[in-house]
Design an enzyme around this catalytic site. Sequence first.
Site, PDB file in Angstrom:
ATOM      1  N   GLY A  66      44.932  59.439  53.594  1.00  0.00           N
ATOM      2  CA  GLY A  66      44.145  58.274  53.951  1.00  0.00           C
ATOM      3  C   GLY A  66      45.002  57.060  54.275  1.00  0.00           C
ATOM      4  N   PRO A  67      44.568  56.230  55.229  1.00  0.00           N
ATOM      5  CG  PRO A  67      44.436  54.274  56.515  1.00  0.00           C
ATOM      6  CD  PRO A  67      45.275  54.958  55.476  1.00  0.00           C
ATOM      7  N   GLY A  68      44.511  57.830  57.508  1.00  0.00           N
ATOM      8  CA  GLY A  68      44.502  58.860  58.536  1.00  0.00           C
ATOM      9  C   GLY A  68      45.368  58.634  59.760  1.00  0.00           C
ATOM     10  N   GLY A  69      46.100  57.544  59.827  1.00  0.00           N
ATOM     11  CA  GLY A  69      46.917  57.280  61.010  1.00  0.00           C
ATOM     12  C   GLY A  69      48.001  58.323  61.232  1.00  0.00           C
TER      13      GLY A  69
ATOM     14  CD  GLU B 191      43.027  59.541  50.368  1.00  0.00           C
ATOM     15  OE1 GLU B 191      42.808  58.857  49.341  1.00  0.00           O
ATOM     16  OE2 GLU B 191      44.129  59.544  50.957  1.00  0.00           O
TER      17      GLU B 191
ATOM     18  CB  CYS C 283      54.345  51.132  53.908  1.00  0.00           C
ATOM     19  SG  CYS C 283      54.338  49.714  55.044  1.00  0.00           S
TER      20      CYS C 283
END
Length: 449
Positions: A264-267, A287, A385
Amino acid sequence: MSATTASARLVARDVVLAVDRDDAYANLLLPQRIREAGLDAADAGFATELAYGTLRWQGQHDALIADAAGRPIDEIDAETLATLRIGAHQLSRMRVPAHAAVHATVELLGRRNTGRLGFANAVLRRLSEVPAEERLARLVEGLGADERLALETGHPTWVLRAMRRTLDREGAVDELPALLEADNVPPAVQLVALPGLADPDELGLEPTASPLGRVAPSGDPARIAEVAGGAWRVQDSGSQLAALALTRARPVVAGERWLDLCAGPGGKAALMAAEAAVAGAQLEANELLPHRAKLVRQAVRSIEPQPRVVVGDARRYGRGDEAAAYDRILLDAPCTGLGALRRRPESRWRKQPTDVPQLAALQAELLEAAARAVRPGGLIAYVTCSPHLAETRAIVDRAAALGLRTLDTREVVAELSPGIALGDTGDAVQLWPHRNGTDAMFIQLLTTA
């Protein structure tokens, strides 16, 4: 002042309030509120600059407000504080006439509570009487070097110190001011052309650090037909490189099984799914949370065959039938998100240093699951990230004890992005917004020892 401009201020104030009071995400709430208010392009732009700017510089605004109010901000009610914050931003960082910034902002509080109205009016008038730079210069007198720089650049001190430690490990500590400045510059929206569905050159857009990435034109990217149709997606080029480092590190053998542990969120799942579809591989996207799994399904809706999207705790992988079952595994681990401060301005104030040990423990457990689930000779991409060393190097340093060894990720990324500037990070890649025009993604490829 037009009614729509008043609505733009109200939208910005309500988003700032929801972020503070309800832990809302500005990037999700703001577009919804703009649509609901029916703002035109100009007022939508005003609301966006006001909301994001206020959140980005919240620490500095709070110091200025506390000084002008003569009381700590935690003694100010949430609605009034949110109103004061957007007023302070207009006065200090936007070209809004002082009388308009004060009057129009105070009006948002309504007329029901004259005491609150009078207090807000007095605080904003005091702020308007002294230039923000002058007031700030007085506030930083006597502060330590780190505290001073943190207040001047709108960063929590602990985040600044974490960034410095990571840059220092690269021998690049002199880049800290450039990084802090880059965190405060709203980035251009970046797109990815999904393989098999789009050609990166078909729209004639400026390239990014990713071979599939392009800079979106100004305006709402959803208005681009190719984005609305699902062939292109909004995605930072650093995230693209993280996914592509895994999918393109070596040739794909048809029938490979791939796993996105925390999808998630799926990018990244969408990019991996497109890569898998072209190469004849099979992707499973896991997820933890059902509502985020729904976002993953939406993200991959345009890709055939669609990957299997499942819901569950990723730490369950690698046991029973799922032991040594996957050829490539993406572990995009939950983290502090300190690498995306320019895109998610509120995140710098949302996390605390006490959050790091708990996240690091989870990251280590997820890497253990990935180590169990990968086939002999398979690939794992450990990605965060965040540039915080406790979430990056400290986790990767556990790889050997898990039967894993690091691969030269710098070589892979340099081949994907010829000429990219990479610091002295050993086998790993640490991207930076000031250096690469990406979020501060950490990427380390691993394989079985």
